[in-house]
Design a protein around this motif. Structure first.
Motif, mmCIF file in Angstrom:
data_model
loop_
_atom_site.group_PDB
_atom_site.id
_atom_site.type_symbol
_atom_site.label_atom_id
_atom_site.label_comp_id
_atom_site.label_asym_id
_atom_site.label_seq_id
_atom_site.Cartn_x
_atom_site.Cartn_y
_atom_site.Cartn_z
ATOM 1 N N GLY A 363 29.842 30.513 36.613
ATOM 2 C CA GLY A 363 30.658 29.439 35.501
ATOM 3 C C GLY A 363 30.671 29.880 35.112
ATOM 4 N N GLY A 364 32.111 31.360 34.936
ATOM 5 C CA GLY A 364 33.143 31.027 33.818
ATOM 6 C C GLY A 364 33.971 32.534 34.671
ATOM 7 N N PRO A 365 34.940 32.811 33.536
ATOM 8 C CA PRO A 365 35.805 33.958 34.202
ATOM 9 C C PRO A 365 35.195 35.056 34.689
ATOM 10 N N ASN A 366 35.511 36.147 34.475
ATOM 11 C CA ASN A 366 35.349 37.477 35.221
ATOM 12 C C ASN A 366 34.342 37.513 36.668
ATOM 13 N N CYS A 367 34.119 36.756 36.946
ATOM 14 C CA CYS A 367 33.237 36.683 37.487
ATOM 15 C C CYS A 367 33.846 36.383 39.887
ATOM 16 N N ALA A 368 35.234 36.633 39.693
ATOM 17 C CA ALA A 368 36.418 36.010 40.773
ATOM 18 C C ALA A 368 35.912 36.693 42.317
ATOM 19 N N LEU A 369 34.820 37.186 42.382
ATOM 20 C CA LEU A 369 33.948 37.691 43.814
ATOM 21 C C LEU A 369 32.741 37.795 43.794
ATOM 22 N N GLN A 408 37.074 51.218 44.960
ATOM 23 C CA GLN A 408 35.865 51.249 42.941
ATOM 24 C C GLN A 408 35.925 49.920 43.442
ATOM 25 N N ALA A 409 34.351 49.335 42.503
ATOM 26 C CA ALA A 409 34.382 48.188 42.573
ATOM 27 C C ALA A 409 35.044 48.095 40.618
ATOM 28 N N ASP A 410 35.051 47.036 40.256
ATOM 29 C CA ASP A 410 35.487 46.487 39.106
ATOM 30 C C ASP A 410 34.428 45.334 38.566
ATOM 31 N N LEU A 411 33.401 45.801 37.744
ATOM 32 C CA LEU A 411 32.254 45.077 37.414
ATOM 33 C C LEU A 411 32.247 45.008 36.074
ATOM 34 N N ARG A 412 31.720 43.485 35.370
ATOM 35 C CA ARG A 412 32.310 42.848 34.034
ATOM 36 C C ARG A 412 30.294 42.370 33.612
ATOM 37 N N ALA A 413 29.683 42.918 32.946
ATOM 38 C CA ALA A 413 28.967 42.705 31.959
ATOM 39 C C ALA A 413 28.824 41.181 31.186
ATOM 40 N N LEU A 414 27.484 41.155 31.898
ATOM 41 C CA LEU A 414 27.763 39.619 31.361
ATOM 42 C C LEU A 414 26.464 39.251 30.580
ATOM 43 N N THR A 415 26.875 38.025 29.533
ATOM 44 C CA THR A 415 25.481 37.303 29.480
ATOM 45 C C THR A 415 24.443 36.089 30.633
ATOM 46 N N LEU A 471 26.405 40.614 36.474
ATOM 47 C CA LEU A 471 27.500 42.078 36.424
ATOM 48 C C LEU A 471 27.912 41.008 37.686
ATOM 49 N N GLY A 472 29.360 40.525 36.422
ATOM 50 C CA GLY A 472 30.427 39.584 37.350
ATOM 51 C C GLY A 472 31.458 40.995 37.971
ATOM 52 N N VAL A 473 32.165 40.988 39.593
ATOM 53 C CA VAL A 473 32.187 41.065 40.440
ATOM 54 C C VAL A 473 34.218 41.160 40.102
#
Length: 489
Positions: A363-369, A408-415, A471-473
């Protein structure tokens, strides 16, 4: 009359007789009452002092004869005394105090046959290098050169009490730039086991909303030189022998020569462009094992992170400054262990782990996949109610994480928000987590970010809480995701 003396008579009861011989040759005798010879005893005295010759009061001294027998404490003048010590025994005298090492370690008297003296001198605090670490720091920030802090970490499983024994005021943080004492940690200060102590520059420190400092310094810590932590506050003692920890930068040797070696360990850190004053960067110790890495090599032990993934024009690992103080939650990995929310399924299967491949499903940025959701149950085995609970990202494959090979994955921790899921035990609530800010993390959480859970009340002993890490992928591939559990009673 005649007198007779006997010496070196062992303790016991004796009958003493006397006889006379007259000129006539007749003999007469007289027997006296039994005489008891008392056991001899002696005194063992001494003095305890620090390595400047100053008296040390309150130091425990023990006298042993095979097993502990007597304990005394030195008075304000550093004196102690054992009186009435039986002769003939073999005795060992030992001075001991938490955090101190004495010379000699012990004094031994075999077959005691007279008064004895045993003096003790403190060598230095019995605190090994690496017991207190510089665990995170920065030398400037959005508020300019004074937006700086130095975080220390008690790298032991017991509380650490500061105790300088060279007649100085405590331990000290010192800058290589001018060998100036920036901050003294006073004697008597206690840092909790696996806890932190935070020193900040109050004129510019911008992260007080995250963690207030335990102590302060008011003079700027110059960029790209070096810092050292010493077990003394006496400037003449700022030597490698008294250094507990140090971290330095690559350009310092050319400027400061051999002195720079005191203010670094192993290979130094690469210098940071001072034009990056507006960025929220930080140097943090690697925590991939759950504990701060301390190999004795600065370049190997520290990583530079930033919530923008850059410092100046250079890419750095996505991460965040997250200073901790003595009031911050403490690592509780052993007492708050994770288990599966659905024990009937593998850890990689739903609902324990769910992969949503829909683009921008967060529902926002940082999870393109899409997203990767990991759900776990945590049980309170601390023995006390937990009032605050959070999770620190200590290893994550994210933006600009060094790649050892392969995709290698690129993960972002999300609320995330609370959800109810169906398990073999029925419907259970899984709590969402909030990415802690400041600083602002528009790219999502990376290394050193924290995720907090709203408990709604203390978590009682043996009680459980279910949480989910969303985690956003941004990029697919092999991934790592490890957290430290941090809690407050």
């Amino acid at each position: 009359p005649y007198s007779v003396n006997w010496t070196n008579v062992p303790p016991g009861r004796y009958t003493v007789s006397a006889r006379t011989v007259a000129n006539t040759g007749a003999r007469a005798s007289s027997t006296f009452a039994d005489i008891t010879v008392a056991a001899q005893s002696f005194n063992i005295n001494g003095h305890v002092m620090d390595n400047t010759g100053a008296a040390l009061g309150g130091i425990g001294v023990s006298l042993t004869n095979g097993t502990p027998s007597t304990n005394v404490t030195t008075d304000a003048a550093g004196n102690y005394s054992f009186s009435g010590v039986a002769a003939g025994g073999n005795y060992t005298v030992t001075a001991a105090a938490s955090g101190l090492t004495f010379n000699p370690g012990t004094a031994t008297f075999n077959n005691l046959n007279g008064n004895q003296t045993a003096d003790f001198n403190v060598v230095r605090p019995d605190v090994a290098n690496g017991s207190l670490l510089i665990s995170e720091f920065r030398l400037r920030g959005p508020n300019g050169p004074a937006d700086e802090f130095v975080e220390l970490y008690n790298n032991t499983g017991v509380s650490l009490t500061i105790n300088a024994v060279d007649n100085s005021q405590g331990w000290s943080l010192v800058s290589l730039a001018d060998e100036a004492l920036r901050c003294t940690i006073p004697n008597g200060t206690t840092i909790p086991a696996r806890g932190h102590y935070l020193i900040v520059n109050p004129t510019g420190y911008s992260l007080a909303g995250q963690s207030a400092g335990d102590n302060t310094f008011t003079d700027d810590l110059p960029d790209n030189t070096g810092l050292a932590l010493f077990r003394t506050s006496a400037p003449q003692q700022f030597t490698s022998a008294n250094a507990l920890d140090a971290v330095g930068f690559s350009g310092a040797t050319a400027q400061y020569g051999a002195l720079a070696a005191v203010y670094r360990e192993g290979t130094p850190l690469a210098s940071v462009a001072t034009s990056s004053a507006a960025e929220q960067y930080s140097f943090i110790r690697k925590l991939a094992t759950g504990l701060p890495q301390d190999t004795g090599d600065n370049a190997q032990d520290f990583v530079l992170v930033s919530p923008t993934g850059t410092v100046g024009d250079a890419p750095v690992q996505l991460g965040v400054p997250s200073p901790e103080s003595s009031a911050s939650p403490v690592q509780r990995n052993a007492q708050l262990k994770a288990s599966l929310v659905e024990p009937q399924q593998l850890s990689t299967a739903a609902p324990n782990r769910v992969r949503d491949t829909m683009a921008n499903s967060c529902g926002g940025p940082n999870c393109a996949l899409g997203t990767l959701t990991i759900r776990r149950r945590f049980t309170n085995k601390t023995g006390a109610a937990v009032t605050a609970l959070r999770f620190r990202l200590v290893d994550i494959t994210t933006l600009n994480t060094p790649n050892a090979g392969g995709a290698q994955a690129d993960l972002r921790a999300l609320t995330s928000t609370d959800v109810s899921i169906t398990t073999s035990n029925g419907l259970v609530l899984v709590k969402g987590l909030t990415l802690a800010q400041p600083p602002l993390q528009t790219l999502g959480g990376g290394l050193n970010a924290t995720l907090t859970v709203a408990l709604g009340g203390p978590l009682a002993p043996n009680a459980t809480v279910n949480v989910q890490f969303v985690l956003g992928v941004q990029q697919g591939g092999n991934f790592r995701f490890l957290v430290n559990v941090e809690a407050l009673p």
